[in-house]
Design a protein around this motif. Structure first.
Motif, PDB file in Angstrom:
ATOM      1  N   THR A  11       0.835  -1.236  -0.022  1.00 60.31           N
ATOM      2  CA  THR A  11      -0.131  -0.062   0.165  1.00 60.31           C
ATOM      3  C   THR A  11       0.867   1.306   0.002  1.00 60.31           C
ATOM      4  N   PRO A  12       1.997   1.709   1.110  1.00 54.68           N
ATOM      5  CA  PRO A  12       2.402   2.625   0.765  1.00 54.68           C
ATOM      6  C   PRO A  12       3.307   2.870  -0.512  1.00 54.68           C
ATOM      7  N   VAL A  13       3.915   1.760  -1.086  1.00 53.70           N
ATOM      8  CA  VAL A  13       4.652   2.015  -2.344  1.00 53.70           C
ATOM      9  C   VAL A  13       3.624   2.517  -3.332  1.00 53.70           C
ATOM     10  N   GLU A  14       2.337   1.652  -3.695  1.00 49.32           N
ATOM     11  CA  GLU A  14       1.282   2.063  -4.463  1.00 49.32           C
ATOM     12  C   GLU A  14       1.010   3.626  -4.345  1.00 49.32           C
ATOM     13  N   SER A  15       0.828   3.915  -3.094  1.00 48.57           N
ATOM     14  CA  SER A  15       0.405   5.424  -2.706  1.00 48.57           C
ATOM     15  C   SER A  15       1.410   6.314  -3.261  1.00 48.57           C
ATOM     16  N   GLU A  16       2.495   6.114  -3.036  1.00 50.59           N
ATOM     17  CA  GLU A  16       3.660   6.841  -3.327  1.00 50.59           C
ATOM     18  C   GLU A  16       3.952   7.014  -4.722  1.00 50.59           C
ATOM     19  N   ILE A  17       3.641   6.028  -5.585  1.00 51.21           N
ATOM     20  CA  ILE A  17       3.829   6.056  -7.018  1.00 51.21           C
ATOM     21  C   ILE A  17       2.756   6.637  -7.614  1.00 51.21           C
ATOM     22  N   SER A  18       1.469   6.653  -6.921  1.00 52.14           N
ATOM     23  CA  SER A  18       0.240   7.063  -7.511  1.00 52.14           C
ATOM     24  C   SER A  18       0.180   8.608  -7.269  1.00 52.14           C
ATOM     25  N   LYS A  19       0.684   9.086  -6.056  1.00 52.76           N
ATOM     26  CA  LYS A  19       1.120  10.780  -5.890  1.00 52.76           C
ATOM     27  C   LYS A  19       1.956  11.156  -6.588  1.00 52.76           C
ATOM     28  N   ALA A  20       2.789  10.605  -7.078  1.00 55.35           N
ATOM     29  CA  ALA A  20       3.888  11.152  -8.495  1.00 55.35           C
ATOM     30  C   ALA A  20       3.312  10.998  -9.779  1.00 55.35           C
ATOM     31  N   GLY A  21       1.991  10.389  -9.853  1.00 56.73           N
ATOM     32  CA  GLY A  21       1.450  10.437 -10.929  1.00 56.73           C
ATOM     33  C   GLY A  21       1.724   9.017 -11.995  1.00 56.73           C
ATOM     34  N   GLY A  22       2.093   8.376 -11.220  1.00 49.77           N
ATOM     35  CA  GLY A  22       2.222   6.825 -11.738  1.00 49.77           C
ATOM     36  C   GLY A  22       1.358   5.709 -11.654  1.00 49.77           C
ATOM     37  N   LYS A  23       1.357   4.780 -12.293  1.00 43.76           N
ATOM     38  CA  LYS A  23       0.128   3.765 -12.245  1.00 43.76           C
ATOM     39  C   LYS A  23       0.644   2.375 -11.698  1.00 43.76           C
ATOM     40  N   ALA A  24       0.200   2.003 -10.336  1.00 39.52           N
ATOM     41  CA  ALA A  24       0.625   0.870  -9.727  1.00 39.52           C
ATOM     42  C   ALA A  24      -0.607  -0.061  -9.282  1.00 39.52           C
ATOM     43  N   LEU A  25      -0.356  -1.344  -9.485  1.00 35.84           N
ATOM     44  CA  LEU A  25      -1.417  -2.297  -8.962  1.00 35.84           C
ATOM     45  C   LEU A  25      -0.986  -3.297  -8.197  1.00 35.84           C
ATOM     46  N   SER A  26      -1.514  -3.285  -6.750  1.00 32.60           N
ATOM     47  CA  SER A  26      -1.056  -4.136  -5.754  1.00 32.60           C
ATOM     48  C   SER A  26      -1.707  -5.400  -5.632  1.00 32.60           C
ATOM     49  N   LEU A  27      -0.869  -6.639  -5.602  1.00 31.43           N
ATOM     50  CA  LEU A  27      -1.494  -7.959  -5.629  1.00 31.43           C
ATOM     51  C   LEU A  27      -1.031  -8.682  -4.582  1.00 31.43           C
ATOM     52  N   PRO A  28      -1.556  -8.715  -3.081  1.00 23.14           N
ATOM     53  CA  PRO A  28      -0.962  -9.592  -2.345  1.00 23.14           C
ATOM     54  C   PRO A  28      -0.822 -11.298  -2.775  1.00 23.14           C
ATOM     55  N   THR A  29       0.192 -11.647  -3.005  1.00 22.31           N
ATOM     56  CA  THR A  29       0.427 -12.948  -3.454  1.00 22.31           C
ATOM     57  C   THR A  29       1.575 -13.701  -2.571  1.00 22.31           C
ATOM     58  N   ASP A  30       1.229 -14.897  -2.322  1.00 21.20           N
ATOM     59  CA  ASP A  30       2.168 -15.791  -1.986  1.00 21.20           C
ATOM     60  C   ASP A  30       3.035 -16.495  -3.074  1.00 21.20           C
TER      61      ASP A  30
END
Length: 220
Positions: A71-90
């Protein structure tokens, strides 16, 4: 050198194996998109890699067991104008890895970069003696540290070959080239991961250009 190649050369991640695939086979697969998949996102190399590729215009898929790390990484990328998709995965469970890539391809497109930064599971510090290692823990370390890398590679290699480009990066450490006392749980899977990268490159030659990068080790 391509943008992804330049980015790869700046990553401070121990021992990296970069496989640049120049496939000659043609079928009916969709073209690759400017998408980077980062597996093993945490506060160090994984996050830094994701943010670097995002800054170069890549949509970034973020994979980790814990949503709290994503979540923090996705949020930082989004705030900088980028696009990120978080997928919790084992990543130690092949079915979860395959499902994650299905989602990535549906929502972002077919990736052209794969960074596998997931470490062997079960590693603790101080590390245990080999006499104290339980077989199931040792097996689990290979599941997340090596089998996950193979499964992830299998999801991108066909597209790389068909589209004549693509990059795979496996991150390592000194443990990938030198074993140490009480480091069996970390070193054995890292050796295997390094060998897997070499084997993938040699299997797909002459379509594969393989590079071994040994930059400075990070403090994280």
């Amino acid at each position: 050198m391509t943008t992804s190649g330049k980015v790869a050369s700046t990553l401070h991640c121990g021992v990296d194996k970069v496989c640049r695939l120049k496939g000659i086979f043609k079928a009916n697969m969709a073209p690759l998109s400017k998408v980077a998949v980062v597996i093993g996102v945490g506060p160090g190399i994984g996050a830094a890699s994701a943010k670097k590729f995002a800054s170069k215009g890549y949509a970034v898929a973020l994979l980790s067991r814990s949503i709290d790390k994503l979540t923090p990484v996705e949020s930082e990328i989004s705030k900088a104008g980028g696009k990120a998709l978080s997928l919790p995965t084992d990543v130690g469970k092949p079915a979860e890895v395959i499902a994650a890539f299905d989602t990535i391809k549906e929502q972002l497109g077919h990736p052209e970069v794969l960074i596998y930064n997931a470490g062997p599971g079960g590693v603790t510090f101080p590390p245990p003696s080999a006499l104290d290692l339980k077989p199931e823990v040792f097996e689990g370390a290979f599941s997340s540290g090596v089998v996950g890398a193979l499964t992830a590679s299998q999801q991108v290699l066909p597209g790389f070959i068909e589209n004549q480009h693509g990059t795979i990066i496996f991150t390592g450490a000194t443990a990938a080239v030198r074993g140490g006392a009480k480091f069996s749980l970390l070193s054995a899977p890292k050796f295997a991961l390094r060998s897997l990268a070499q084997s993938l490159a040699r299997e797909f030659q002459p379509q594969v250009e393989s590079k071994s990068i040994i930059p400075a080790c990070p403090s994280t």
